[in-house]
Design an enzyme around this catalytic site. Structure first.
Site, PDB file in Angstrom:
ATOM      1  N   CYS A  99     -10.757  -2.366  -4.020  1.00  0.00           N
ATOM      2  CA  CYS A  99      -9.923  -3.427  -4.612  1.00  0.00           C
ATOM      3  C   CYS A  99     -10.790  -4.534  -5.207  1.00  0.00           C
ATOM      4  O   CYS A  99     -10.470  -5.098  -6.252  1.00  0.00           O
ATOM      5  CB  CYS A  99      -8.970  -4.000  -3.569  1.00  0.00           C
ATOM      6  SG  CYS A  99      -7.645  -2.853  -3.156  1.00  0.00           S
TER       7      CYS A  99
ATOM      8  N   CYS B  57      -4.151   0.641  -2.245  1.00  0.00           N
ATOM      9  CA  CYS B  57      -3.959  -0.584  -1.455  1.00  0.00           C
ATOM     10  C   CYS B  57      -2.917  -1.505  -2.097  1.00  0.00           C
ATOM     11  O   CYS B  57      -2.649  -1.418  -3.309  1.00  0.00           O
ATOM     12  CB  CYS B  57      -5.256  -1.358  -1.358  1.00  0.00           C
ATOM     13  SG  CYS B  57      -6.510  -0.567  -0.362  1.00  0.00           S
TER      14      CYS B  57
ATOM     15  N   ASN C 278       0.835  -1.207   0.000  1.00  0.00           N
ATOM     16  CA  ASN C 278       0.000   0.000   0.000  1.00  0.00           C
ATOM     17  C   ASN C 278       0.866   1.252   0.000  1.00  0.00           C
ATOM     18  O   ASN C 278       1.932   1.314   0.612  1.00  0.00           O
ATOM     19  CB  ASN C 278      -1.026   0.001   1.138  1.00  0.00           C
ATOM     20  CG  ASN C 278      -0.498  -0.369   2.495  1.00  0.00           C
ATOM     21  OD1 ASN C 278       0.530  -1.024   2.622  1.00  0.00           O
ATOM     22  ND2 ASN C 278      -1.184   0.047   3.517  1.00  0.00           N
ATOM     23  N   ILE C 279       0.383   2.236  -0.756  1.00  0.00           N
ATOM     24  CA  ILE C 279       1.094   3.504  -0.936  1.00  0.00           C
ATOM     25  C   ILE C 279       0.096   4.616  -0.626  1.00  0.00           C
ATOM     26  O   ILE C 279      -0.867   4.814  -1.376  1.00  0.00           O
ATOM     27  CB  ILE C 279       1.644   3.626  -2.377  1.00  0.00           C
ATOM     28  CG1 ILE C 279       2.598   2.461  -2.678  1.00  0.00           C
ATOM     29  CG2 ILE C 279       2.343   4.973  -2.571  1.00  0.00           C
ATOM     30  CD1 ILE C 279       3.034   2.356  -4.119  1.00  0.00           C
ATOM     31  N   GLU C 280       0.297   5.280   0.515  1.00  0.00           N
ATOM     32  CA  GLU C 280      -0.685   6.258   0.986  1.00  0.00           C
ATOM     33  C   GLU C 280      -0.377   7.661   0.481  1.00  0.00           C
ATOM     34  O   GLU C 280       0.682   7.911  -0.101  1.00  0.00           O
ATOM     35  CB  GLU C 280      -0.750   6.209   2.518  1.00  0.00           C
ATOM     36  CG  GLU C 280      -1.217   4.841   2.993  1.00  0.00           C
ATOM     37  CD  GLU C 280      -1.399   4.723   4.482  1.00  0.00           C
ATOM     38  OE1 GLU C 280      -0.856   5.566   5.233  1.00  0.00           O
ATOM     39  OE2 GLU C 280      -2.093   3.768   4.900  1.00  0.00           O
TER      40      GLU C 280
ATOM     41  N   GLU D 140      -3.170  -4.612  -2.834  1.00  0.00           N
ATOM     42  CA  GLU D 140      -3.748  -5.463  -3.887  1.00  0.00           C
ATOM     43  C   GLU D 140      -3.741  -4.735  -5.225  1.00  0.00           C
ATOM     44  O   GLU D 140      -3.404  -5.300  -6.263  1.00  0.00           O
ATOM     45  CB  GLU D 140      -5.198  -5.834  -3.543  1.00  0.00           C
ATOM     46  CG  GLU D 140      -5.355  -6.694  -2.326  1.00  0.00           C
ATOM     47  CD  GLU D 140      -5.546  -5.886  -1.045  1.00  0.00           C
ATOM     48  OE1 GLU D 140      -4.858  -4.857  -0.869  1.00  0.00           O
ATOM     49  OE2 GLU D 140      -6.360  -6.304  -0.220  1.00  0.00           O
TER      50      GLU D 140
ATOM     51  N   CYS E 269     -10.453  -4.395   0.574  1.00  0.00           N
ATOM     52  CA  CYS E 269     -11.467  -3.335   0.649  1.00  0.00           C
ATOM     53  C   CYS E 269     -12.368  -3.376  -0.588  1.00  0.00           C
ATOM     54  O   CYS E 269     -12.070  -4.047  -1.587  1.00  0.00           O
ATOM     55  CB  CYS E 269     -10.798  -1.967   0.790  1.00  0.00           C
ATOM     56  SG  CYS E 269     -10.184  -1.299  -0.769  1.00  0.00           S
TER      57      CYS E 269
HETATM   58  N1  THU Z   1      -5.159  -1.665   2.884  1.00  0.00           N
HETATM   59  C1  THU Z   1      -4.606  -2.466   1.936  1.00  0.00           C
HETATM   60  O1  THU Z   1      -3.554  -2.145   1.362  1.00  0.00           O
HETATM   61  N2  THU Z   1      -5.236  -3.623   1.646  1.00  0.00           N
HETATM   62  C2  THU Z   1      -6.334  -4.085   2.293  1.00  0.00           C
HETATM   63  O2  THU Z   1      -6.789  -5.184   1.992  1.00  0.00           O
HETATM   64  C3  THU Z   1      -6.969  -3.293   3.332  1.00  0.00           C
HETATM   65  C4  THU Z   1      -6.411  -1.946   3.563  1.00  0.00           C
HETATM   66  C5  THU Z   1      -4.456  -0.428   3.240  1.00  0.00           C
HETATM   67  C6  THU Z   1      -5.084   0.870   2.833  1.00  0.00           C
HETATM   68  C7  THU Z   1      -4.434   1.828   3.817  1.00  0.00           C
HETATM   69  O3  THU Z   1      -3.155   2.197   3.310  1.00  0.00           O
HETATM   70  C8  THU Z   1      -4.229   0.988   5.065  1.00  0.00           C
HETATM   71  O4  THU Z   1      -4.313  -0.355   4.646  1.00  0.00           O
HETATM   72  C9  THU Z   1      -5.235   1.242   6.153  1.00  0.00           C
HETATM   73  O5  THU Z   1      -6.524   1.165   5.659  1.00  0.00           O
END
Ligand code: THU
Length: 143
Positions: free
Chosen positions: A102, A64, A53-55, A66, A99
Site C-alpha cells: 500500500c 488491502c 480489505n477484500i481477500e 487502503e 503494509c
Molecule cells: N490489511 C489492510 O487491509 N490494511 C492494512 O493496513 C494492513 C493489512 C489487511 C490485509 C489482509 O486482508 C488482512 O488485513 C490481514 O493482513
C-alpha cells in the site's frame, strides 16, 4: 509523525472520515484473516471515498483497505493533490500501520506530503507518505 491539530481538515470532517472508514470495515471480505480493515480517502472537495480489505483464496491477491479506497478514488477522478488525506481504521490494541504494498501505491496516487491517518478509535497516528516511504523507488527514480 504529524499532530492531529496540524491537519488541513476540520475536526468534524476527520471524524466523519473515521466513521466512514469504520463503516467500510464492516463490508470487508475477510474469510481467511478475519481481520477487517476500513479506509477512507478524503478528497479536495471533502467527498469521502470508502474502502475495505477484500481477500482471495490465493492469499497474495488480497487487496488491502487502503488500496481499495485509493483505487476507487482514482475511478472517481481523484488522485495526488486532489486528495487531502487517507484514513485507516483497524480494531486492534495497537494502531495498524499500512503494509509495504500500500505504501508503494501511495507513492503514485497520493503526494509525498499527503497525511495518512491511522487510528483504532482510541489513539491516532499521522504520517506523511514520505515518512512512510523513505528512500523509495518511484517515477522520480526513472528521470
Ligand atoms: N490489511 C489492510 O487491509 N490494511 C492494512 O493496513 C494492513 C493489512 C489487511 C490485509 C489482509 O486482508 C488482512 O488485513 C490481514 O493482513
Amino acid at each position: 509523525m504529524t499532530d492531529e491539530t496540524k491537519l488541513p481538515l476540520s475536526k468534524d470532517l476527520l471524524h466523519r472520515a473515521i466513521e466512514t472508514a469504520f463503516e467500510a470495515s464492516k463490508k470487508a471480505y475477510v474469510p481467511y484473516s478475519h481481520f477487517p480493515v476500513g479506509a477512507c480517502v478524503i478528497t479536495c472537495d471533502d467527498t469521502l471515498i470508502p474502502g475495505a480489505n477484500i481477500e482471495n483464496s490465493s492469499y497474495g491477491l488480497s487487496n488491502c483497505a487502503e488500496r481499495t479506497a485509493m483505487f476507487s478514488a482514482v475511478m472517481q477522478g481523484y488522485l495526488k493533490d486532489r486528495i487531502k488525506a487517507l484514513v485507516v481504521v483497524a480494531p486492534t490494541e495497537e494502531i495498524t500501520p499500512p503494509c509495504g504494498a500500500c505504501r508503494q501505491i501511495m507513492l503514485d496516487l497520493l503526494t509525498l506530503n499527503t497525511p495518512v491517518i491511522c487510528t483504532n478509535h482510541k489513539a491516532i497516528k499521522i504520517f506523511t507518505v514520505s515518512e512512510l516511504m523513505p528512500f523509495a523507488f518511484s517515477d522520480e527514480s526513472m528521470k
